[in-house]
Each structure stands twice: as C-alpha cells, then as structure tokens.
Design a protein around this motif. Structure first.
Motif, short mmCIF file in Angstrom:
data_model
loop_
_atom_site.label_atom_id
_atom_site.label_comp_id
_atom_site.label_asym_id
_atom_site.label_seq_id
_atom_site.Cartn_x
_atom_site.Cartn_y
_atom_site.Cartn_z
N ALA A 10 0.89 -1.04 0.06
CA ALA A 10 0.06 0.06 -0.06
C ALA A 10 0.87 1.38 0.05
CB ALA A 10 -1.17 -0.07 1.08
N GLN A 11 2.09 1.09 0.79
CA GLN A 11 2.90 2.47 0.91
C GLN A 11 3.45 2.63 -0.59
OE1 GLN A 11 4.67 3.98 3.67
NE2 GLN A 11 3.08 3.43 5.07
N ARG A 13 2.55 1.71 -3.24
CA ARG A 13 1.38 2.22 -4.51
C ARG A 13 0.92 3.66 -4.05
NH1 ARG A 13 -0.35 -0.57 -8.25
NH2 ARG A 13 -2.35 0.15 -8.07
N MET A 14 1.39 4.16 -3.27
CA MET A 14 0.67 5.45 -2.72
C MET A 14 0.88 6.49 -3.84
SD MET A 14 1.24 6.77 1.10
CE MET A 14 0.58 5.70 2.26
N ARG A 15 -0.25 7.30 -4.01
CA ARG A 15 -0.03 8.35 -5.00
C ARG A 15 -0.15 9.96 -4.25
NH1 ARG A 15 -0.53 12.51 -8.14
NH2 ARG A 15 -1.29 12.50 -10.07
N LEU A 16 0.94 10.60 -4.45
CA LEU A 16 1.07 11.71 -3.89
C LEU A 16 0.34 12.73 -4.61
CD1 LEU A 16 4.55 11.15 -2.17
CD2 LEU A 16 2.41 10.36 -0.98
N GLN A 58 0.91 15.18 -0.06
CA GLN A 58 0.27 14.19 0.87
C GLN A 58 -0.43 13.35 -0.12
OE1 GLN A 58 -0.28 14.61 4.17
NE2 GLN A 58 1.29 16.46 3.94
N PRO A 59 -0.95 11.90 0.38
CA PRO A 59 -1.57 10.92 -0.29
C PRO A 59 -2.78 11.39 -0.79
CG PRO A 59 -0.69 10.26 1.96
CD PRO A 59 -0.57 11.53 1.74
N ASP A 60 -3.13 10.58 -2.04
CA ASP A 60 -4.61 10.97 -2.67
C ASP A 60 -5.50 10.13 -1.33
OD1 ASP A 60 -6.65 10.86 -4.05
OD2 ASP A 60 -6.21 9.00 -5.22
N THR A 62 -6.33 11.99 1.27
CA THR A 62 -5.99 12.62 2.60
C THR A 62 -7.10 13.40 3.39
OG1 THR A 62 -3.79 12.87 2.07
CG2 THR A 62 -4.38 14.38 3.87
#
Ligand SMILES: C[S@@+](CC[C@H](N)C(=O)[O-])C[C@H]1O[C@@H](n2cnc3c(N)ncnc32)[C@H](O)[C@@H]1O
Length: 276
Positions: A10-11, A13-16, A58-60, A62
């Motif tokens: 999950a980390q 694949r994070m989209r910031l 920040q991640p999508d 948030t």
C-alpha cells in the motif's frame, strides 16, 4: 507477515498530490470544491483557507484541515467525478452513458476510434482511457471555442494532451479523412448524414455508435443504416441508473433520479464493401 506485506505494498502504491493535479475537496455533506494544484496558491472557503503547498506531497485520499479547523477529504477525482465538475462548453455525455458507450461500441486497447463532436471532452477522456497508449482517438469538432475548452479539460486530467489524440477543427459533414477505422462514436444532431461516409471509413467488422437526445433522431438514423446496406446488428438502448438510500432501517431507492439523458444506437459495419 501477510499484513506487513500488504502494508508495504500500500505504501509503495501511494499516489502523492503533485503540482498540476486536479483536486477535489469534499465536505461532510458531499459538496465538492475543485481546483488545480499550484505552488503558492490558496484554496479559500467561507473565510478559511488551505495553502496548496500543504497538500503537495500528501497521499490521495487525505483529510485536510482548513485554517479554522473545517475538515475536508482531498482526492484526485475519478473520471466520472471529474467530468461532472469540469468547466463545460457543450453539454457532456453523463458518466452512466459513457460507461455503457465504451462497452456497447466495444472500445478496446489499441483501437483507432473517431468521435464527433468533442464538446467538452467528457467522452474523449473515456475513449482515451479505453484505447490506451497503443490506440488512437481522432476527434472532429466544428467550434474552436469548444475544442479549446475540451483540450484544456483533457490536459488537466491527464497532465498533458496525449500524443494519441488527434483533433480536427472541421465540419464532419464535409467528409471523413480517415480510413480503416475500428470504431466511430457520434454525439451530434444529424448522424444519419454521416452513414455513407462512416460506411467508407469503418473497416468491415467495425462499430458505429451514436448518442442522441430524442427517439425520432434514433429512428431516422436507424432507417439510414438499414438503407445503406452495409450495417447489421442495429439496435437502440437507453440507460437508467437509480441510486439507493441506505441508512439504518431506511433502505429504499432515492426519490430522485436522472430519468432521461439520451438514446444509444449502434450498428456493425459488415462485408461486402459496397453500399446499397
Ligand atoms: C453535445 S456536444 C458533445 C459533447 C461531448 N460528447 C462530451 O461528452 O463532452 C456536441 C458537439 O458536436 C459539435 N458539432 C455539431 N455539429 C458538428 C459538425 N457538423 N462537425 C463537427 N462537430 C459538430 C458541437 O459543436 C458540439 O461541441
């Protein structure tokens, strides 16, 4: 162990959020506020604000807090959320219809698809996603202001205008330049005037689909398709989408729905190659 792996994935694949992203802020009542993320800019709301810099990185998904504490959900909009909120020149095709059009016209990765008119670019975004990088979308539009609006909308959502989108500022009734097309999708008032040129431009096995607000237009198109002689599997459908209210014991369809948008007529171009 499995949990750790899922967490790591999950980390990974994070989209910031990054500069140039379209952002939707959603409040507790479901109201949505939209903007493009810009360095140093501010989102103002009822005397409070959020600096864009606080969101960059920040991640999508948030939750953000405005200066006086109001909390909002910040997301990158889905395609259907985006098209409903983007600025419009012409009326868009609604997501419920775009969803069906993509499957009924059988838009597939690698396909060469012609659409007209581009309008505000809502359907174009759906077509581009479905054809993927190996396909292409050719879009005819008669009005320069609509074409420019659509290009801006598409560029904001995709980060840039994709190289596999070719736009033609042109009255399509004057003729279709392309040949060997896999699919054609029309969203303009008199598609029956295009049946002859569509028959020439589509490859055998190709599909023509037209979205029309009234059944009289669908009927006129259907007659023209039969008369041309190069089309089979001619059908007309409409989509009705009803959402539900689910809260405790209160479980029922929503009181309101969009009852009518348009009719979808589709047909298959068959061999032999000559009309009549
Ligand atoms: C309803 S809008 C299309 C909306 C678009 N499908 C969307 O989802 O955003 C119809 C568009 O067709 C264009 N149009 C109408 N007649 C045309 C023609 N003869 N050639 C090219 N475009 C045409 C109009 O200018 C308008 O932008």
């Amino acid at each position: 162990m499995i949990q750790t792996m899922a967490h790591n994935e999950a980390q990974h694949r994070m989209r910031l959020f990054q500069i140039g992203d379209p952002v939707h802020l959603i409040d507790l009542k479901g109201r949505t506020y939209t903007f493009e993320l810009k360095e140093g800019a501010r989102f103002q709301h009822s005397g409070e604000f959020l600096t864009h810099n606080d969101l960059i990185g920040q991640p999508d998904g948030t939750i953000v807090a405005l200066t006086r504490g109001t909390r909002l959900l910040a997301v990158l909009p889905t395609l259907s959320e985006y098209v409903l909120k983007m600025p419009r020149g012409a009326q868009i095709i609604y997501p419920k219809d775009i969803a069906v059009i993509l499957l009924w016209a059988d838009i597939y990765p690698g396909a060469a698809v012609l659409e007209t008119g581009i309008g505000s670019g809502a359907l174009t975004l759906g077509l581009l996603r479905a054809v993927g990088e190996t396909g292409r979308v050719i879009s005819y539009e008669i009005r320069e202001d609509f074409l420019q609006r659509a290009e801006k909308n598409i560029a904001l959502y995709l980060g840039k205008l994709p190289p596999n989108l070719l736009t033609r500022l042109k009255d399509i009734y004057e003729g279709i330049e392309e040949r060997g097309l896999d699919r054609m999708v029309f969203d303009l008032p008199e598609p029956w005037r295009l049946v002859g040129s569509a028959g020439d431009a589509l490859r055998p096995g190709g599909i023509l689909l037209s979205y029309l607000p009234t059944i009289l237009q669908s009927s006129q198109l259907t007659e023209a398709l039969h008369k041309d002689g190069r089309f089979s599997q001619i059908e007309t459908i409409e989509t009705l989408l009803r959402s539900w209210h689910i809260e405790g014991m209160s479980i029922r369809p929503d009181h309101r729905m969009v009852a009518h948008t348009g009719f979808i007529t589709s047909a298959r171009r068959i061999f032999p190659a000559s009309a009549g």
